[in-house]
Design an enzyme around this catalytic site. Structure first.
Site, PDB file in Angstrom:
ATOM      1  N   TYR A 197      -4.697   3.306   7.907  1.00 15.69           N
ATOM      2  CA  TYR A 197      -6.031   2.695   8.023  1.00 15.69           C
ATOM      3  C   TYR A 197      -6.687   3.100   9.334  1.00 15.69           C
ATOM      4  O   TYR A 197      -6.634   4.265   9.721  1.00 15.69           O
ATOM      5  CB  TYR A 197      -5.971   1.166   7.867  1.00 15.69           C
ATOM      6  CG  TYR A 197      -4.989   0.742   6.818  1.00 15.69           C
ATOM      7  CD1 TYR A 197      -5.194   1.092   5.492  1.00 15.69           C
ATOM      8  CD2 TYR A 197      -3.842   0.042   7.145  1.00 15.69           C
ATOM      9  CE1 TYR A 197      -4.289   0.730   4.515  1.00 15.69           C
ATOM     10  CE2 TYR A 197      -2.922  -0.322   6.174  1.00 15.69           C
ATOM     11  CZ  TYR A 197      -3.147   0.031   4.869  1.00 15.69           C
ATOM     12  OH  TYR A 197      -2.240  -0.314   3.919  1.00 15.69           O
ATOM     13  N   VAL A 247       1.097  -3.725   3.815  1.00 11.32           N
ATOM     14  CA  VAL A 247       1.095  -5.031   4.493  1.00 11.32           C
ATOM     15  C   VAL A 247       2.362  -5.854   4.229  1.00 11.32           C
ATOM     16  O   VAL A 247       2.521  -6.921   4.808  1.00 11.32           O
ATOM     17  CB  VAL A 247      -0.163  -5.882   4.167  1.00 11.32           C
ATOM     18  CG1 VAL A 247      -1.419  -5.280   4.760  1.00 11.32           C
ATOM     19  CG2 VAL A 247      -0.295  -6.140   2.685  1.00 11.32           C
ATOM     20  N   SER A 258       0.801  -1.241   0.000  1.00 15.04           N
ATOM     21  CA  SER A 258       0.000   0.000   0.000  1.00 15.04           C
ATOM     22  C   SER A 258       0.828   1.282   0.000  1.00 15.04           C
ATOM     23  O   SER A 258       0.255   2.359  -0.162  1.00 15.04           O
ATOM     24  CB  SER A 258      -0.941   0.011   1.199  1.00 15.04           C
ATOM     25  OG  SER A 258      -1.992  -0.871   0.965  1.00 15.04           O
ATOM     26  N   LYS A 317       0.318   3.333  -2.943  1.00 17.45           N
ATOM     27  CA  LYS A 317      -0.881   4.180  -3.058  1.00 17.45           C
ATOM     28  C   LYS A 317      -0.546   5.672  -2.953  1.00 17.45           C
ATOM     29  O   LYS A 317      -1.270   6.514  -3.474  1.00 17.45           O
ATOM     30  CB  LYS A 317      -1.905   3.784  -1.986  1.00 17.45           C
ATOM     31  CG  LYS A 317      -2.442   2.360  -2.191  1.00 17.45           C
ATOM     32  CD  LYS A 317      -3.299   1.875  -1.026  1.00 17.45           C
ATOM     33  CE  LYS A 317      -3.754   0.435  -1.279  1.00 17.45           C
ATOM     34  NZ  LYS A 317      -4.459  -0.161  -0.140  1.00 17.45           N
ATOM     35  N   TYR A 340      -3.700  -2.668 -10.363  1.00 17.07           N
ATOM     36  CA  TYR A 340      -3.564  -2.351  -8.929  1.00 17.07           C
ATOM     37  C   TYR A 340      -2.599  -3.329  -8.249  1.00 17.07           C
ATOM     38  O   TYR A 340      -1.679  -2.915  -7.528  1.00 17.07           O
ATOM     39  CB  TYR A 340      -4.958  -2.386  -8.291  1.00 17.07           C
ATOM     40  CG  TYR A 340      -4.971  -2.425  -6.785  1.00 17.07           C
ATOM     41  CD1 TYR A 340      -4.710  -1.286  -6.018  1.00 17.07           C
ATOM     42  CD2 TYR A 340      -5.244  -3.614  -6.097  1.00 17.07           C
ATOM     43  CE1 TYR A 340      -4.715  -1.331  -4.631  1.00 17.07           C
ATOM     44  CE2 TYR A 340      -5.259  -3.664  -4.717  1.00 17.07           C
ATOM     45  CZ  TYR A 340      -4.990  -2.524  -3.984  1.00 17.07           C
ATOM     46  OH  TYR A 340      -4.989  -2.574  -2.607  1.00 17.07           O
TER      47      TYR A 340
HETATM   48  N1  GLN Z   1      -2.279  -5.384  -2.129  1.00 20.74           N
HETATM   49  C1  GLN Z   1      -2.817  -5.319  -0.792  1.00 20.74           C
HETATM   50  C2  GLN Z   1      -4.298  -5.587  -0.851  1.00 20.74           C
HETATM   51  O1  GLN Z   1      -4.905  -5.107  -1.763  1.00 20.74           O
HETATM   52  C3  GLN Z   1      -2.535  -3.981  -0.213  1.00 20.74           C
HETATM   53  C4  GLN Z   1      -3.059  -3.833   1.188  1.00 20.74           C
HETATM   54  C5  GLN Z   1      -2.154  -3.118   2.127  1.00 20.74           C
HETATM   55  O2  GLN Z   1      -0.944  -2.997   1.964  1.00 20.74           O
HETATM   56  N2  GLN Z   1      -2.751  -2.675   3.210  1.00 20.74           N
HETATM   57  O3  GLN Z   1      -4.860  -6.254  -0.034  1.00 20.74           O
END
Ligand code: GLN
Length: 307
Positions: free
Chosen positions: A243, A261, A63, A66, A191
Site C-alpha cells: 500500500y 491485514v 490481501s 490478491k 472477494y
Molecule cells: N479483506 C481486507 C479488506 O478488504 C483486506 C485488506 C488487507 O489485507 N489490506 O479490507
C-alpha cells in the site's frame, strides 16, 4: 548459509521489541488475535523448509490472496486486464475511495482493495459464476502450496461481509463507472471469501515459489504462468505490495512481497526461495510491524535483496 540460525536470531531480536503493533480490529473476527505471536518460514527450491516460532498456526491471509487472484486474472486476460486496472502505486491507504473517484473508477493497481475487487469480478466473468470462481481460486492456492487442506474461515468472511461498508462503497463506485460486470454483492462475497483463506507461514512460503522461479513450480515442475507474467507480478509486488508503505518496504527490504491485514507478509527471493513471516500487530499503514522488521533483518543478515 545457516538459515535456521538466522531465523532464530531474527525471532529473538523481534521478541525484544516492546511495540508489537495493533491488530486489525476493523474486522471484528480478527480483533481478538493475540498480537504476541510471531512465525517465519522459508522454502527453498528443493523443498527444504526452515521455520521459527508460530509457523504452524493458521492465520487469515487477507490481501496476500490478491497476489494469487492477480496471477489467475493475468493468466486468463493477459495485458487486456490493464484496460480495467492500473499498475502504478497508489500512495493512498488500501481502502481509499478518493483516487477511484477522480480516476473514473479505474483502480490504480490490483493490490489495493478496489483493484482486487475488480480482479475478482474479472475472474467471476471468466469462470461464469461466483461459485466456480471461488472454487478455482481455492484450487489454485491448494496447487501452489501443495496443501489440499487450504480453506477459508466462514467466521472471518461473514464478519467482513457484516462490516464491509467501505469495500461495498468501492465496488458500487466502480459499478457506477461501468468497470464491474457482475452483481456487486456477489463480487464482494467472493472477494471476502478469498481474503478469509487461512494458511500458515510454511504453506505460504512454499506457495510463493512459482514467482521466484519464472512462473514454474521448482518442486513439481507445474507451469502456472509465463516467465514474463511472473516478472510483471514481482514488479507490481515490489512497487505496490505494501500500500502506501511500498516505497518504504523496497527501501528497507528490497524484495518483492505482499502483506495482508491478518499480519502476514509473503516475499519472493528471485531464483532462491519463498519466505513468509506472520505477526498480527500492524503498523499505521496496515502492514505487520514485526514482520516488516523481521524481513529487514533477514535482508541485512543474508545480503539478499534484488538491489
Ligand atoms: N479483506 C481486507 C479488506 O478488504 C483486506 C485488506 C488487507 O489485507 N489490506 O479490507
Amino acid at each position: 548459509m545457516n538459515y535456521q540460525l538466522i531465523l532464530d536470531e531474527i525471532a529473538h531480536e523481534v521478541s525484544c521489541l516492546s511495540n508489537k503493533g495493533k491488530v486489525a480490529d476493523y474486522i471484528p473476527a480478527l480483533a481478538n488475535v493475540d498480537p504476541e505471536q510471531f512465525g517465519m518460514s522459508l522454502t527453498l527450491f528443493d523443498g527444504t523448509q526452515y521455520s521459527v516460532g508460530d509457523s504452524n498456526t493458521l492465520f487469515s491471509i487477507q490481501s496476500i490472496s490478491k497476489v494469487f487472484t492477480f496471477t489467475l486474472a493475468l493468466k486468463f486476460y493477459s495485458t487486456n486486464l490493464y484496460k480495467r486496472i492500473g499498475r502504478e502505486p497508489s500512495g493512498d491507504p488500501f481502502n481509499s475511495l478518493v483516487q477511484l473517484e477522480y480516476e473514473h473508477g479505474i483502480p490504480r493497481n490490483p493490490f489495493i482493495n478496489a483493484g482486487a475487487i475488480n480482479v475478482t469480478d474479472a475472474l467471476i466473468s471468466y469462470f461464469g459464476n461466483s461459485t466456480k470462481a471461488s472454487e478455482e481460486i481455492f484450487q489454485f492456492i491448494r496447487d501452489i502450496s501443495d496443501e489440499t487442506s487450504v480453506n477459508c474461515s466462514k467466521i472471518v468472511a461473514t464478519s467482513e461481509m457484516d462490516h464491509g461498508f467501505r469495500n461495498m462503497a468501492l465496488a458500487n463506485l466502480m459499478k457506477s463507472f461501468n468497470n464491474l460486470d457482475n452483481d456487486v454483492y456477489d463480487i464482494i462475497q467472493t472477494y471476502f471469501r478469498h481474503c478469509a483463506i487461512e494458511m500458515n507461514t510454511k504453506m505460504l512460503s512454499r506457495a510463493m515459489l512459482y514467482l521466484a522461479n519464472h512462473g514454474v513450480d521448482p518442486i513439481n515442475g507445474m507451469v502456472h504462468i509465463t516467465e514474463q507474467q511472473a516478472k510483471r507480478i514481482n514488479a507490481v509486488m515490489l512497487t505496490c505490495g505494501h500500500y502506501d508503505a511500498s516505497g518504504d518496504f523496497a527501501f528497507h527490504v528490497g524484495l518483492p512481497g505482499k502483506s495482508g491485514v491478518g499480519g502476514g507478509i509473503a516475499v519472493v527471493v528471485p531464483q532462491k526461495m519463498g519466505i513468509c513471516v506472520w505477526s498480527p500487530g500492524l503498523n499505521a499503514q496496515g502492514n505487520s510491524l514485526l514482520g516488516t522488521i523481521a524481513l529487514e533483518l533477514f535482508a541485512t543478515k543474508t545480503g539478499m535483496s534484488i538491489f
